[in-house]
Design a protein around this motif. Structure first.
Motif, PDB file in Angstrom:
ATOM      1  N   HIS A 302       0.917  -1.302   0.017  1.00 21.27           N
ATOM      2  CA  HIS A 302       0.073   0.054   0.007  1.00 21.27           C
ATOM      3  C   HIS A 302       0.861   1.281   0.138  1.00 21.27           C
ATOM      4  O   HIS A 302       1.843   1.151   0.762  1.00 21.27           O
ATOM      5  CB  HIS A 302      -1.022   0.020   1.027  1.00 21.27           C
ATOM      6  N   GLY A 303       0.462   2.270  -0.865  1.00 23.42           N
ATOM      7  CA  GLY A 303       1.303   3.250  -0.842  1.00 23.42           C
ATOM      8  C   GLY A 303       1.612   4.138   0.384  1.00 23.42           C
ATOM      9  O   GLY A 303       2.558   4.717   0.787  1.00 23.42           O
ATOM     10  N   SER A 304       0.514   3.891   1.330  1.00 21.02           N
ATOM     11  CA  SER A 304       0.646   4.773   2.774  1.00 21.02           C
ATOM     12  C   SER A 304       1.202   3.553   3.726  1.00 21.02           C
ATOM     13  O   SER A 304       1.192   3.822   5.179  1.00 21.02           O
ATOM     14  CB  SER A 304      -0.454   5.399   3.153  1.00 21.02           C
ATOM     15  N   SER A 305       2.025   2.569   3.280  1.00 19.62           N
ATOM     16  CA  SER A 305       2.553   1.551   4.254  1.00 19.62           C
ATOM     17  C   SER A 305       3.465   2.050   5.421  1.00 19.62           C
ATOM     18  O   SER A 305       4.409   2.859   4.924  1.00 19.62           O
ATOM     19  CB  SER A 305       3.270   0.584   3.416  1.00 19.62           C
ATOM     20  N   ASP A 306       3.373   1.654   6.442  1.00 18.88           N
ATOM     21  CA  ASP A 306       4.438   1.942   7.222  1.00 18.88           C
ATOM     22  C   ASP A 306       5.185   0.688   7.731  1.00 18.88           C
ATOM     23  O   ASP A 306       5.276  -0.014   6.868  1.00 18.88           O
ATOM     24  CB  ASP A 306       3.768   2.228   8.779  1.00 18.88           C
ATOM     25  N   ALA A 307       6.123   0.863   8.740  1.00 17.71           N
ATOM     26  CA  ALA A 307       6.976  -0.016   9.006  1.00 17.71           C
ATOM     27  C   ALA A 307       6.460  -1.369   9.062  1.00 17.71           C
ATOM     28  O   ALA A 307       7.055  -2.570   8.405  1.00 17.71           O
ATOM     29  CB  ALA A 307       7.984   0.002   9.965  1.00 17.71           C
ATOM     30  N   LEU A 308       5.379  -1.599   9.890  1.00 19.25           N
ATOM     31  CA  LEU A 308       4.595  -2.975  10.253  1.00 19.25           C
ATOM     32  C   LEU A 308       4.168  -3.402   8.631  1.00 19.25           C
ATOM     33  O   LEU A 308       4.455  -4.714   8.564  1.00 19.25           O
ATOM     34  CB  LEU A 308       3.520  -2.616  11.080  1.00 19.25           C
ATOM     35  N   ALA A 309       3.545  -2.648   7.809  1.00 20.39           N
ATOM     36  CA  ALA A 309       2.946  -2.882   6.758  1.00 20.39           C
ATOM     37  C   ALA A 309       4.220  -3.621   5.795  1.00 20.39           C
ATOM     38  O   ALA A 309       4.211  -4.787   5.247  1.00 20.39           O
ATOM     39  CB  ALA A 309       2.376  -2.029   5.813  1.00 20.39           C
ATOM     40  N   PHE A 310       5.348  -2.952   5.760  1.00 20.47           N
ATOM     41  CA  PHE A 310       6.577  -3.260   5.036  1.00 20.47           C
ATOM     42  C   PHE A 310       6.983  -4.722   5.532  1.00 20.47           C
ATOM     43  O   PHE A 310       7.306  -5.583   4.676  1.00 20.47           O
ATOM     44  CB  PHE A 310       7.668  -2.177   4.661  1.00 20.47           C
ATOM     45  N   ARG A 311       7.025  -4.798   6.675  1.00 23.03           N
ATOM     46  CA  ARG A 311       7.608  -6.083   7.504  1.00 23.03           C
ATOM     47  C   ARG A 311       6.584  -7.249   6.946  1.00 23.03           C
ATOM     48  O   ARG A 311       6.976  -8.117   6.518  1.00 23.03           O
ATOM     49  CB  ARG A 311       7.549  -6.027   8.991  1.00 23.03           C
ATOM     50  N   ASN A 312       5.353  -7.217   7.171  1.00 20.97           N
ATOM     51  CA  ASN A 312       4.323  -8.109   6.743  1.00 20.97           C
ATOM     52  C   ASN A 312       4.293  -8.463   5.279  1.00 20.97           C
ATOM     53  O   ASN A 312       4.048  -9.410   4.376  1.00 20.97           O
ATOM     54  CB  ASN A 312       2.796  -7.687   6.884  1.00 20.97           C
ATOM     55  N   ALA A 313       4.598  -7.391   4.353  1.00 20.76           N
ATOM     56  CA  ALA A 313       4.814  -7.271   2.758  1.00 20.76           C
ATOM     57  C   ALA A 313       5.947  -8.122   2.509  1.00 20.76           C
ATOM     58  O   ALA A 313       6.057  -9.126   1.495  1.00 20.76           O
ATOM     59  CB  ALA A 313       4.854  -6.034   2.120  1.00 20.76           C
ATOM     60  N   ILE A 314       6.966  -8.091   3.225  1.00 22.27           N
ATOM     61  CA  ILE A 314       8.195  -9.027   3.027  1.00 22.27           C
ATOM     62  C   ILE A 314       7.850 -10.496   3.427  1.00 22.27           C
ATOM     63  O   ILE A 314       8.161 -11.425   2.641  1.00 22.27           O
ATOM     64  CB  ILE A 314       9.453  -8.426   3.951  1.00 22.27           C
ATOM     65  N   ARG A 315       7.085 -10.788   4.509  1.00 19.60           N
ATOM     66  CA  ARG A 315       6.631 -12.052   4.848  1.00 19.60           C
ATOM     67  C   ARG A 315       5.925 -12.608   3.666  1.00 19.60           C
ATOM     68  O   ARG A 315       6.082 -13.767   3.343  1.00 19.60           O
ATOM     69  CB  ARG A 315       5.676 -11.924   6.293  1.00 19.60           C
ATOM     70  N   GLN A 316       5.032 -11.783   3.279  1.00 17.45           N
ATOM     71  CA  GLN A 316       4.124 -12.367   2.154  1.00 17.45           C
ATOM     72  C   GLN A 316       4.929 -12.676   0.893  1.00 17.45           C
ATOM     73  O   GLN A 316       4.578 -13.604   0.288  1.00 17.45           O
ATOM     74  CB  GLN A 316       2.925 -11.133   1.655  1.00 17.45           C
ATOM     75  N   ALA A 317       5.905 -11.916   0.811  1.00 13.44           N
ATOM     76  CA  ALA A 317       6.773 -12.123  -0.539  1.00 13.44           C
ATOM     77  C   ALA A 317       7.423 -13.503  -0.273  1.00 13.44           C
ATOM     78  O   ALA A 317       7.775 -14.443  -1.192  1.00 13.44           O
ATOM     79  CB  ALA A 317       7.779 -11.126  -0.737  1.00 13.44           C
ATOM     80  N   MET A 318       7.826 -13.852   0.977  1.00 14.78           N
ATOM     81  CA  MET A 318       8.602 -15.043   1.491  1.00 14.78           C
ATOM     82  C   MET A 318       7.587 -16.141   1.064  1.00 14.78           C
ATOM     83  O   MET A 318       8.140 -17.155   0.668  1.00 14.78           O
ATOM     84  CB  MET A 318       9.093 -14.969   2.833  1.00 14.78           C
ATOM     85  N   GLU A 319       6.533 -15.968   1.463  1.00 14.81           N
ATOM     86  CA  GLU A 319       5.416 -17.232   1.391  1.00 14.81           C
ATOM     87  C   GLU A 319       5.142 -17.357  -0.166  1.00 14.81           C
ATOM     88  O   GLU A 319       5.183 -18.482  -0.587  1.00 14.81           O
ATOM     89  CB  GLU A 319       4.059 -16.701   1.952  1.00 14.81           C
ATOM     90  N   ALA A 320       5.091 -16.259  -1.020  1.00 15.94           N
ATOM     91  CA  ALA A 320       4.772 -16.320  -2.375  1.00 15.94           C
ATOM     92  C   ALA A 320       6.154 -17.179  -2.961  1.00 15.94           C
ATOM     93  O   ALA A 320       5.750 -17.969  -3.913  1.00 15.94           O
ATOM     94  CB  ALA A 320       4.697 -15.124  -3.121  1.00 15.94           C
ATOM     95  N   ALA A 321       7.363 -16.726  -2.595  1.00 16.04           N
ATOM     96  CA  ALA A 321       8.609 -17.115  -3.199  1.00 16.04           C
ATOM     97  C   ALA A 321       8.424 -18.526  -2.955  1.00 16.04           C
ATOM     98  O   ALA A 321       9.212 -19.468  -3.682  1.00 16.04           O
ATOM     99  CB  ALA A 321       9.807 -16.532  -2.706  1.00 16.04           C
ATOM    100  N   GLY A 322       8.326 -19.095  -1.953  1.00 13.37           N
ATOM    101  CA  GLY A 322       8.277 -20.550  -1.397  1.00 13.37           C
ATOM    102  C   GLY A 322       7.178 -21.410  -2.009  1.00 13.37           C
ATOM    103  O   GLY A 322       7.196 -22.637  -1.644  1.00 13.37           O
ATOM    104  N   SER A 323       6.136 -20.858  -2.619  1.00 16.73           N
ATOM    105  CA  SER A 323       5.049 -21.748  -3.081  1.00 16.73           C
ATOM    106  C   SER A 323       5.270 -22.247  -4.406  1.00 16.73           C
ATOM    107  O   SER A 323       4.828 -23.214  -5.017  1.00 16.73           O
ATOM    108  CB  SER A 323       3.919 -20.696  -3.434  1.00 16.73           C
ATOM    109  N   ASP A 324       6.425 -21.819  -5.085  1.00 17.03           N
ATOM    110  CA  ASP A 324       6.981 -22.263  -6.678  1.00 17.03           C
ATOM    111  C   ASP A 324       5.591 -22.404  -7.514  1.00 17.03           C
ATOM    112  O   ASP A 324       5.141 -23.505  -8.054  1.00 17.03           O
ATOM    113  CB  ASP A 324       7.254 -23.742  -6.539  1.00 17.03           C
ATOM    114  N   LEU A 325       4.831 -21.401  -7.640  1.00 17.46           N
ATOM    115  CA  LEU A 325       3.630 -21.366  -8.471  1.00 17.46           C
ATOM    116  C   LEU A 325       3.687 -21.565  -9.907  1.00 17.46           C
ATOM    117  O   LEU A 325       2.908 -21.930 -10.649  1.00 17.46           O
ATOM    118  CB  LEU A 325       2.668 -20.148  -8.240  1.00 17.46           C
TER     119      LEU A 325
END
Length: 345
Positions: A302-325
């Motif tokens: 999100h454009g107005s993301s704070d530190a927590l949002a970026f932390r969780n976006a990184i977590r989401q990226a990790m999950e997506a990268a591990g899915s081998d879609l």
């Protein structure tokens, strides 16, 4: 696993992306490459009392920044030294497993499509946020804004992409796929919905996904389906309506609990439940929206993301990268093409 983060994207850059990366590196044990103006990034770290880069973090210098008013089609040439373009090139070159940015949506989608490329056979990449629902799970909405105008074939592909994403990333064994419409009857909707309904039905009969028919907007947050398929215009309206309703209900609850002493005491006893509810509706806890159909994970925060949002976006990226879609998606697309007698290219 290494996540590439656009440190200059978003309303609160570089502070929020850098601090979010610090949290992720510490809590998620992930490697993060911060792409952006090196001196600005180091200044944020110094203000936080960090003199040396923590283990697992590195900086890739990029002097330019994509502006929200830039023409998305021109950024690769006019903003080739920007944090977004440099980061996407790094992802395409295999220097990371996923990319996260809170910059311009249009520019990010265009850059991801041209640099990282779509999965072979995908006509259009789609934005697929996973929204919490009443049943305690999540519902993937796609497309939610990347493709305002769609063909029936696009919606068919969205159904497959969303189904695989829900299965591999959200852990839903047999995702229920629904087509957003103004009624549940097969005859409802415009010609787009009617043709898409027929294609999704054929795909379901062939076992490529589990299509349950049309679904109305009101049933999406109730968990009627795991994946709701729609054009980007309708999906964006649906998404923003859900977000607005959540904000409205949250403000009503706050007003209600502040009404008098008794209601404030009630709020005290319900504090843990209220926090859990508000956390479930907080976009910062979700992280971001993946561009589904791109060869490697690209997450739009999100454009107005704070530190927590970026932390969780990184977590989401990790999950997506591990899915081998991508590999499984290509196989499914080859089977989908047979429904219309098409050839993937």
């Amino acid at each position: 696993m290494k996540i590439i983060l656009d440190a200059m994207g978003g309303d609160h850059a570089p502070e929020a992306p850098v601090v979010g990366a610090l949290q992720a590196a510490k809590e998620l044990e992930v490697q993060v490459t911060l792409v952006g103006r090196g001196e600005d990034i180091l200044e944020v770290l110094r203000r936080r009392g960090v003199q040396d880069l923590p283990e697992g973090m590195e900086i890739a210098n990029a002097d330019d920044v994509v502006d929200m008013h830039d023409d998305p089609a021109s950024i690769i040439h006019k903003r080739k030294n920007s944090s977004m373009v440099v980061g996407l090139k790094m992802l395409a070159d295999g220097q990371g497993d996923a990319f996260v940015s809170a910059g311009s949506t249009g520019a990010l989608l265009t850059g991801a499509t041209l640099l990282v490329k779509r999965v072979r056979g995908i006509r259009r990449a789609a934005m697929g946020p996973a929204m919490p629902n009443k049943l305690g799970g999540k519902t993937v909405i796609l497309d939610c804004g990347a493709n305002a105008e769609c063909t029936p074939e696009f919606l068919l592909q969205f159904g497959l992409v969303g189904s695989l994403y829900a299965k591999k990333t959200l852990g839903v064994e047999t995702p229920k796929v629904g087509l957003l419409n103004i009624g549940t009857e097969d005859s409802k909707g415009t010609e787009l919905q009617k043709q898409a309904h027929a294609l999704l039905t054929q795909a379901s009969e062939q076992g490529l996904l589990h299509f349950v028919g049309n679904v109305e907007a009101r049933d999406v947050p109730l968990g009627a389906v795991d994946v709701v398929v729609c054009d980007g215009f309708s999906g964006n309206v649906l998404l923003k309506s859900i977000e607005g309703t959540a904000m409205f209900m949250g403000s009503l609850m706050k007003r209600m609990f502040k009404k008098n002493l008794l209601t404030m005491l009630g709020a005290l006893f319900c504090r843990s439940g209220i926090r859990e509810l508000m956390g479930m509706l907080d976009y910062r806890e979700i992280g971001g929206t993946p561009f589904l159909g791109i060869r490697k994970p690209v997450i739009k925060a999100h454009g107005s993301s704070d530190a927590l949002a970026f932390r969780n976006a990184i977590r989401q990226a990790m999950e997506a990268a591990g899915s081998d879609l991508s590999g499984e998606l290509e196989q499914g697309l080859q089977k989908l093409a047979s429904i219309k007698g098409e050839k993937n290219d």
